[in-house]
Write a protein that holds these residues in place. Structure first.
Motif, mmCIF file in Angstrom:
data_model
loop_
_atom_site.group_PDB
_atom_site.id
_atom_site.type_symbol
_atom_site.label_atom_id
_atom_site.label_comp_id
_atom_site.label_asym_id
_atom_site.label_seq_id
_atom_site.Cartn_x
_atom_site.Cartn_y
_atom_site.Cartn_z
ATOM 1 N N GLU A 80 0.978 -1.360 0.164
ATOM 2 C CA GLU A 80 0.077 0.048 -0.007
ATOM 3 C C GLU A 80 0.930 1.190 -0.039
ATOM 4 N N ARG A 92 1.091 5.444 0.150
ATOM 5 C CA ARG A 92 0.457 6.640 0.534
ATOM 6 C C ARG A 92 1.412 7.900 0.373
ATOM 7 N N ARG A 104 -3.582 12.829 2.938
ATOM 8 C CA ARG A 104 -2.593 11.593 3.119
ATOM 9 C C ARG A 104 -3.337 10.212 3.307
ATOM 10 N N ARG A 142 -4.320 6.880 -1.796
ATOM 11 C CA ARG A 142 -3.472 5.619 -1.565
ATOM 12 C C ARG A 142 -3.719 4.781 -2.518
ATOM 13 N N ARG A 179 -3.187 0.529 -3.276
ATOM 14 C CA ARG A 179 -3.006 -0.946 -2.786
ATOM 15 C C ARG A 179 -2.714 -1.658 -4.118
ATOM 16 N N ALA A 231 -0.366 8.275 -5.652
ATOM 17 C CA ALA A 231 0.670 7.917 -4.967
ATOM 18 C C ALA A 231 1.361 6.625 -5.222
#
Length: 159
Positions: free
Chosen positions: A4, A6, A63, A67, A69, A119
């Motif tokens: 993941e 971020r 933040r 993200r 994943r 990100a």
């Protein structure tokens, strides 16, 4: 979930300071356009400086919202809504591209244009991510390992 990504804390704070600075600039411009703007009271200074901490809070919240994943099925990216899902078999290439003064990860899809991930990214000065290259290599490795679908071994009876 395999990985993941971020925004880094520093990137989130810098993004918030940009937003707060824009808000402060807007308040100053609006206050300058109003009659009697030459006499700024103490309350007016609070109105001028208030957008800065609010911007930092928004950047910090961003933040947690921005993200990406990676899992066995594909890539899941989240911006401000629900997760967008891209299966690994649809991905044709993964590259780093320069966009608006940043280096971002671009995921090229076979049936559509590129998907630019929010990100990870690498900017300049305080907006840098010292581990960006490692994150890009990890995304490429996961894609290479899963792009032809799941290759689970066949179940064999125990002898």
């Amino acid at each position: 979930m395999l990985a993941e990504f971020r925004l880094t804390w520093r990137q989130a704070v810098v993004r918030g300071l940009r937003w707060g600075g824009l808000g402060t600039g807007a308040v100053i411009v609006i206050a300058g356009a109003l009659p009697g703007h030459r006499q700024l009271s103490e309350l007016a200074w609070v109105a001028v400086l208030a957008p800065l901490p609010l911007g930092v809070l928004c950047g910090t919240a961003d933040r947690f919202r921005a993200r990406v994943r990676l899992d066995e099925a594909g890539l899941r990216g989240r911006a401000y809504g629900a997760y967008a899902f891209v299966a690994w078999r649809r991905v044709v290439d993964v590259r780093a591209e320069r966009r608006r003064g940043r280096t971002v990860v671009a995921v090229y899809l076979g049936d559509a244009g590129p998907l630019r991930l929010r990100a990870p990214y690498d900017g300049v000065l305080l907006d840098r991510d010292p581990r960006f290259e490692q994150k890009l290599v990890l995304i490429c490795q996961v894609w290479e390992g899963h792009r032809h679908g799941s290759r689970e071994p066949e179940a064999r009876p125990l002898s």
